[in-house]
Structures are given as structure tokens and as C-alpha cells.
Write a protein that holds these residues in place. Structure first.
Motif, PDB file in Angstrom:
ATOM      1  N   VAL A 236     -79.596  47.888   3.605  1.00 40.28           N
ATOM      2  CA  VAL A 236     -80.689  48.292   4.490  1.00 40.28           C
ATOM      3  C   VAL A 236     -80.075  49.233   5.527  1.00 40.28           C
ATOM      4  N   THR A 237     -80.633  50.420   5.653  1.00 40.93           N
ATOM      5  CA  THR A 237     -80.007  51.431   6.511  1.00 40.93           C
ATOM      6  C   THR A 237     -80.813  51.672   7.793  1.00 40.93           C
ATOM      7  N   LYS A 238     -80.092  52.158   8.806  1.00 42.79           N
ATOM      8  CA  LYS A 238     -80.730  52.578  10.063  1.00 42.79           C
ATOM      9  C   LYS A 238     -81.116  54.053   9.986  1.00 42.79           C
ATOM     10  N   ILE A 239     -80.226  54.847   9.391  1.00 42.27           N
ATOM     11  CA  ILE A 239     -80.473  56.266   9.174  1.00 42.27           C
ATOM     12  C   ILE A 239     -80.118  56.587   7.735  1.00 42.27           C
TER      13      ILE A 239
ATOM     14  N   GLU B 193     -60.879  40.381 -12.423  1.00 38.44           N
ATOM     15  CA  GLU B 193     -60.488  40.314 -11.010  1.00 38.44           C
ATOM     16  C   GLU B 193     -61.563  39.606 -10.185  1.00 38.44           C
ATOM     17  N   ASN B 194     -61.117  38.782  -9.238  1.00 35.61           N
ATOM     18  CA  ASN B 194     -62.053  38.091  -8.353  1.00 35.61           C
ATOM     19  C   ASN B 194     -62.431  38.972  -7.163  1.00 35.61           C
ATOM     20  N   VAL B 195     -63.715  39.058  -6.890  1.00 36.69           N
ATOM     21  CA  VAL B 195     -64.210  39.795  -5.723  1.00 36.69           C
ATOM     22  C   VAL B 195     -65.047  38.840  -4.877  1.00 36.69           C
ATOM     23  N   TYR B 196     -64.701  38.725  -3.595  1.00 40.52           N
ATOM     24  CA  TYR B 196     -65.445  37.873  -2.681  1.00 40.52           C
ATOM     25  C   TYR B 196     -66.410  38.749  -1.884  1.00 40.52           C
ATOM     26  N   PRO B 197     -67.717  38.579  -2.098  1.00 42.46           N
ATOM     27  CA  PRO B 197     -68.697  39.503  -1.525  1.00 42.46           C
ATOM     28  C   PRO B 197     -68.599  39.702  -0.018  1.00 42.46           C
ATOM     29  N   LEU B 198     -68.230  38.651   0.722  1.00 45.64           N
ATOM     30  CA  LEU B 198     -68.220  38.760   2.181  1.00 45.64           C
ATOM     31  C   LEU B 198     -67.312  39.878   2.668  1.00 45.64           C
ATOM     32  N   GLU B 199     -66.129  40.009   2.054  1.00 44.34           N
ATOM     33  CA  GLU B 199     -65.197  41.069   2.456  1.00 44.34           C
ATOM     34  C   GLU B 199     -65.829  42.444   2.297  1.00 44.34           C
ATOM     35  N   VAL B 200     -66.518  42.639   1.176  1.00 41.32           N
ATOM     36  CA  VAL B 200     -67.151  43.931   0.901  1.00 41.32           C
ATOM     37  C   VAL B 200     -68.327  44.159   1.852  1.00 41.32           C
ATOM     38  N   GLU B 201     -69.124  43.126   2.062  1.00 42.91           N
ATOM     39  CA  GLU B 201     -70.290  43.233   2.945  1.00 42.91           C
ATOM     40  C   GLU B 201     -69.887  43.607   4.371  1.00 42.91           C
ATOM     41  N   GLN B 202     -68.816  42.972   4.855  1.00 39.01           N
ATOM     42  CA  GLN B 202     -68.395  43.236   6.231  1.00 39.01           C
ATOM     43  C   GLN B 202     -67.950  44.681   6.412  1.00 39.01           C
ATOM     44  N   TRP B 203     -67.289  45.235   5.397  1.00 41.76           N
ATOM     45  CA  TRP B 203     -66.850  46.619   5.539  1.00 41.76           C
ATOM     46  C   TRP B 203     -68.028  47.590   5.419  1.00 41.76           C
ATOM     47  N   ILE B 204     -68.958  47.316   4.507  1.00 43.22           N
ATOM     48  CA  ILE B 204     -70.147  48.170   4.395  1.00 43.22           C
ATOM     49  C   ILE B 204     -70.914  48.168   5.709  1.00 43.22           C
ATOM     50  N   GLU B 205     -71.060  46.988   6.314  1.00 41.62           N
ATOM     51  CA  GLU B 205     -71.835  46.870   7.552  1.00 41.62           C
ATOM     52  C   GLU B 205     -71.137  47.491   8.756  1.00 41.62           C
ATOM     53  N   SER B 206     -69.868  47.797   8.606  1.00 48.12           N
ATOM     54  CA  SER B 206     -69.163  48.453   9.715  1.00 48.12           C
ATOM     55  C   SER B 206     -69.569  49.921   9.849  1.00 48.12           C
TER      56      SER B 206
ATOM     57  N   GLN C  38     -71.898  52.914  10.712  1.00 52.76           N
ATOM     58  CA  GLN C  38     -72.934  53.021  11.731  1.00 52.76           C
ATOM     59  C   GLN C  38     -74.335  53.239  11.163  1.00 52.76           C
ATOM     60  N   ALA C  39     -74.427  53.699   9.933  1.00 51.12           N
ATOM     61  CA  ALA C  39     -75.747  53.930   9.329  1.00 51.12           C
ATOM     62  C   ALA C  39     -76.334  52.680   8.697  1.00 51.12           C
ATOM     63  N   VAL C  40     -75.535  51.612   8.582  1.00 46.19           N
ATOM     64  CA  VAL C  40     -75.951  50.419   7.845  1.00 46.19           C
ATOM     65  C   VAL C  40     -76.443  49.327   8.799  1.00 46.19           C
ATOM     66  N   ASP C  41     -77.595  48.763   8.455  1.00 50.91           N
ATOM     67  CA  ASP C  41     -78.163  47.660   9.221  1.00 50.91           C
ATOM     68  C   ASP C  41     -77.725  46.315   8.643  1.00 50.91           C
ATOM     69  N   GLU C  42     -77.964  46.110   7.342  1.00 46.18           N
ATOM     70  CA  GLU C  42     -77.567  44.884   6.648  1.00 46.18           C
ATOM     71  C   GLU C  42     -77.110  45.225   5.237  1.00 46.18           C
ATOM     72  N   ALA C  43     -76.277  44.340   4.683  1.00 40.12           N
ATOM     73  CA  ALA C  43     -75.824  44.543   3.307  1.00 40.12           C
ATOM     74  C   ALA C  43     -75.660  43.202   2.605  1.00 40.12           C
ATOM     75  N   ALA C  44     -75.923  43.201   1.315  1.00 38.21           N
ATOM     76  CA  ALA C  44     -75.678  42.030   0.471  1.00 38.21           C
ATOM     77  C   ALA C  44     -75.031  42.506  -0.814  1.00 38.21           C
ATOM     78  N   VAL C  45     -73.959  41.838  -1.209  1.00 38.41           N
ATOM     79  CA  VAL C  45     -73.209  42.228  -2.402  1.00 38.41           C
ATOM     80  C   VAL C  45     -73.287  41.109  -3.427  1.00 38.41           C
ATOM     81  N   ILE C  46     -73.650  41.451  -4.643  1.00 32.38           N
ATOM     82  CA  ILE C  46     -73.728  40.474  -5.730  1.00 32.38           C
ATOM     83  C   ILE C  46     -73.094  41.053  -6.985  1.00 32.38           C
TER      84      ILE C  46
END
Length: 501
Positions: free
Chosen positions: A442-445, A403-416, A418-426
Motif C-alpha cells: 500500500v503506497t503513499k505516493i 532457501e528459507n525467507v522470513y517475511p518480516l525482514e523483507v516487510e520491514q525493509w520495504i516499509e522503510s 518513504q513511498a510505502v505505507d504498509e507491506a505484506a510478504v507471502i
């Protein structure tokens, strides 16, 4: 076709007394006529040193008026302007300098030690203040260079995260048509002012707003470095109307108190480029009622390729819009045919703004330019109305269990969250699945991997949910502030299970 008219000199003739450049560090400013006088001095100095058509002149400095002195002097003589990346490691910088072999380098004293071991450098011009050219002594010359539109004007080194950097050769045609396409498609005029914080060794710093605005008679405010609070101050102080930052810069800007307190009455639009922009940055601007949109480009094409009205970003968040007036785009599948709306494929672009070739790399040139189309290596989709969305890099796509997974879709949902500052999916190697989806966060809390997994399960398909969540203090970044996924893969691909939770 030959150029008989230097467009910069034509612009000077039209608006000689209008402010062209401001140095935000010193508050010095130069009109178009004053900039032209600087360019003439530098051009005469180049000529006195034997620099002629096709010779390379480089600059190694933070953003500074000298970039335009050198660029327009090179344009007049027919030389090739090369802005060097001062963030490169010494060995990488040495490779680039030896590859392009410049006859002269303008250098800030801060970086002299970086090149002291290179024995091929002939002439140096020390750029230690705005009036450095007072030390350049030469007699006036009559410089009459016959130029073709495809003759090289600039060379910007791209890549470096995988393999050695490649010099993308931009011709007079490439740079002029990018500027024309930008000013017409984006509705820029001589009342516009931009702040250039993005390093001018990067095509975004040189070609997104700086040169297009100088073509149209606008104003460019230069900052030698990016400091979030100062950037906001400069936008307000100099009444900037348009600006480009990369997502990492916006990420820092929206957290400043000054951004939260400011209304930016002069700003027409904030533009993000360089990498897909997290949706939470859109939301930060939307909450303040500020126009915000995303662009897309690459050193080899433009870097401006799309236009979207900021009003459309409300209903089309994340879209870069439609192709600008003077360039074409296609999205093709593995079979080389155009994909249907909604399907993901590789983005291709073509137009007079395209680069000519990679310096000394004919094979890489043939791999990138095919039948006149630049194969960007980026994945995109187009909706039913023709709006384009960048999905991510082709090489970053994850294939897990077929199955194909496009990291941006996953990153955007993780970053939504409130505890998350930044995310990168590989994707990391896995014996069972081929690759598994792994998220670096990278988390805020404080938040647990189980909580992040539950958050993802609410929105995205099971096979897209990361099998591992790794909380780290900081994501690695490239020289221009993009998240460096290559560095993450190199560090964790061969890691033991005890290293990767």
C-alpha cells in the motif's frame, strides 16, 4: 490446592474508594466498591437463573463495564466467562455459540439480529446502558463455591483465519498468574492507568493490562471502539500511564495531527502486541522521545510472556526482550533441540499462565501442549545476550529454491521506503522455485515495482527480494486489526498471471 479467597473481593477490601473503571464514552466511573456492588447483583441474578459451577455465561458487546460485571460474577460462582467476537460472520458466531452452549448471553442491542436464528439460546440480558443491571431482579444468595486453581474461569476463542475457531480454556490459575507475572515483571502498581481500546473478546483487551491492573489496584479506561484521534485524546484526558495497541492501530495513531502535537507527559510506555511491529512505528515514537516497546503473547499463554526495558529497544529494535519472571521459554529446531544463538526455531513457552485445553478438542490440545510446553507456531531467534526476536509465524515462512525467507525482514525493509505505507510478504506457488516471494504494498505516493525491487536489492539477499510487487489499495485485516495473510494467499494462490503482475 483450593481457593478460599476471591482475589477481586480482597482487592475491593484494600482499596474500596479508589476508581477502578472509567467509561470514556460517557465519562461514568466506578470505584472498586461500586464495581463490587455491580458484580454482586449480576452474580445473584446468575445464581437465581440456575447458573452454577462449570456453566457458561457469554457476552456479545463492545467494550463496556458489563464485561467486568460478568467476569467477576462468573469468578464468584465458578462459571466460565466467554467474551464473544461480534466481528465474526453470523455463521461463524453461530458455530461458536453452539460449541460453548452458554446458559446466558449478555448482549448489546446492536447485535441482537446476529443471533436471532440460533434456537439453542436460553436467556438474554440486554445491555443497552451502564445501568442495565437495574432490570435484573433477584434475591440475595449465599454463594459458597469451592474452586480449584485449575477450574475454568474464561474461554476465549482463537484462530478462525484457518479452520474453525478454538475455545482456549483459561483457568483461575492461568488468569491470576498472568496478572501476577505482568504486574511484577512490568512493574505495574495502583498509580497506573490504561486505556482499553482493543476489543475485550481478544485476550489483549482482557488480559494484557485490564485484569492485571485491577488485581494491583490500578485504573482501566474503557473505549467501545478504536478511533485514532479519540484514542490519543483519551490517553491525555485520563492521564494514562501504560497502553497496548496492535501495530495497525499505531499505524493510524502516528498519522494523526494530535499525536504529532502531543507530548504525553503521563505516559510511561507504549506497548505494541498482536503482531510484529514495523520499525517505522518505533522511529515515530523515538523521534518524540517517547518510551515504546514490543510484547509477545498468544491466547493460549498469558498473553504476556516477555519483558524488555524501553531503553533497550534503542539498541535492540524489534526485540520482545527476555522471559518474564514466572514463565520459561525455549527456541527449538526441527530436531526438537534448542537452537544456538542467532538461529531461528519455533518458540515454546510454559508456566502457570498457560491455558488448560481447547474446549471439546482433545486432539488439537495434544498438538499444542507437549510435555508441558506450549508450541506457539511462531518462529524466533535469540541473540548472544539472550534477547528474543519474533521472526514470524511458522506457517508464513517461505521456502523458495530450498532457501528459507522470513517475511518480516523483507516487510520491514520495504516499509522503510518513504513511498510505502504498509507491506505484506507471502509465498505463492511456483513450478520452478516451489514458492516465490510476493510483496503486497500500500503506497503513499506512486512508485513502480522496479523502484521497489531496486530498494530491496540494496539491503537484502537476492533470493529474498520479491519476484512480484503488487500495489493494492488496502491490506485485508483480521478481526483485531492484524494483516490477514491467509486472505491474501486464498485470493492470489490460484490467480492467473494477468491478475498477479
Amino acid at each position: 490446592m483450593k481457593f478460599d479467597i476471591n482475589w477481586f473481593e480482597s482487592r475491593v477490601s484494600l482499596t474500596p474508594n479508589k476508581i477502578a473503571i472509567i467509561d470514556s464514552d460517557t465519562n461514568d466511573s466506578w470505584t472498586y466498591a461500586e464495581l463490587h456492588r455491580r458484580v454482586t447483583i449480576v452474580g445473584n441474578y446468575f445464581y437465581s437463573k440456575g447458573i452454577r459451577k462449570g456453566d457458561r455465561v457469554a457476552i456479545l458487546a463492545p467494550n463496556h463495564i458489563s464485561f467486568f460485571d460478568f467476569f467477576f460474577a462468573a469468578m464468584k460462582i465458578g462459571a466460565i466467562f466467554i467474551p464473544l467476537n461480534w466481528r465474526l460472520a453470523d455463521a461463524e458466531l453461530e458455530y461458536v455459540i453452539k460449541d460453548c452452549n452458554p446458559k446466558m448471553i449478555g448482549i448489546d442491542p446492536l447485535f441482537v439480529d446476529k443471533i436471532k436464528s440460533i434456537d439453542t439460546i436460553s436467556d438474554l440480558v440486554i445491555i443497552d446502558h451502564n445501568d442495565y443491571l437495574n432490570d435484573l431482579h433477584s434475591e440475595p444468595f449465599t454463594i459458597e463455591t469451592q474452586l480449584k486453581e485449575e477450574d475454568p474461569l474464561a474461554m476465549i476463542y482463537t484462530g478462525g483465519t484457518t479452520g474453525r475457531p478454538k475455545g482456549a480454556v483459561l483457568s483461575h490459575r492461568s488468569i491470576l498468574w498472568n496478572a501476577l507475572n505482568t504486574t511484577i515483571s512490568w512493574n505495574l502498581d495502583q498509580d497506573d492507568t490504561t486505556l482499553t481500546c482493543l476489543p475485550m473478546f481478544h485476550t489483549g483487551g482482557l488480559n494484557v493490562y485490564s485484569l492485571p491492573l485491577l488485581l494491583v489496584g490500578g485504573k482501566v479506561v474503557l473505549s467501545s471502539e478504536f478511533v485514532p484521534n479519540k484514542a490519543v485524546e483519551d490517553l491525555i484526558t485520563y492521564k494514562c500511564t501504560v497502553v497496548l495497541f496492535v501495530p495497525t492501530m499505531y499505524h493510524m495513531i502516528i498519522q494523526t495531527d494530535l499525536f504529532k502535537q502531543s507530548s504525553f507527559p503521563d505516559m510511561k510506555v507504549f506497548v505494541s502486541g498482536g503482531a510484529p511491529c514495523p520499525l517505522k512505528i518505533y522511529h515515530a515514537f523515538s523521534e518524540k522521545g517517547l518510551a515504546f516497546k514490543e510484547g509477545y503473547g498468544l491466547t493460549e499463554a498469558g498473553p504476556n510472556n516477555f519483558y524488555i526495558d524501553s531503553k533497550d529497544t534503542i539498541s535492540k529494535p524489534g526485540s520482545v526482550g527476555k522471559a518474564m519472571i514466572f514463565n520459561d521459554i525455549q527456541i527449538i529446531g526441527e530436531d526438537g533441540l534448542m537452537v544456538d544463538p542467532g538461529e531461528v526455531g519455533e518458540l515454546l513457552t510454559r508456566g502457570n499462565h498457560a491455558f488448560e485445553y481447547y474446549w471439546n478438542k482433545p486432539d488439537e490440545t495434544k498438538e499444542t501442549i507437549k510435555d508441558g510446553w506450549i508450541h506457539t507456531g511462531d518462529l524466533a531467534r535469540k541473540d548472544e545476550e539472550g534477547f528474543v526476536y519474533i521472526v514470524g509465524r511458522k506457517k508464513d515462512m517461505i521456502i523458495t529454491g530450498g532457501e528459507n525467507v522470513y517475511p518480516l525482514e523483507v516487510e520491514q525493509w520495504i516499509e522503510s521506503h518513504q513511498a510505502v505505507d504498509e507491506a505484506a510478504v507471502i509465498g505463492l506457488p511456483d513450478e520452478k522455485w516451489g514458492e516465490i516471494v510476493v510483496a503486497f504494498v500500500v503506497t503513499k505516493i506512486e512508485i513502480t515495482p522496479k523502484e521497489l525491487e531496486l530498494h530491496c536489492s540494496k539491503k537484502i539477499t537476492r533470493y529474498k527480494v520479491p519476484k512480484k510487487f503488487i500495489v493494492i489499495e488496502e491490506l485485508p485485516k483480521t478481526h483485531v486489526g492484524k494483516i490477514n495473510k491467509t486472505a491474501l494467499k486464498e485470493k492470489f494462490s490460484n490467480a492467473k498471471d494477468s491478475t498477479v503482475p
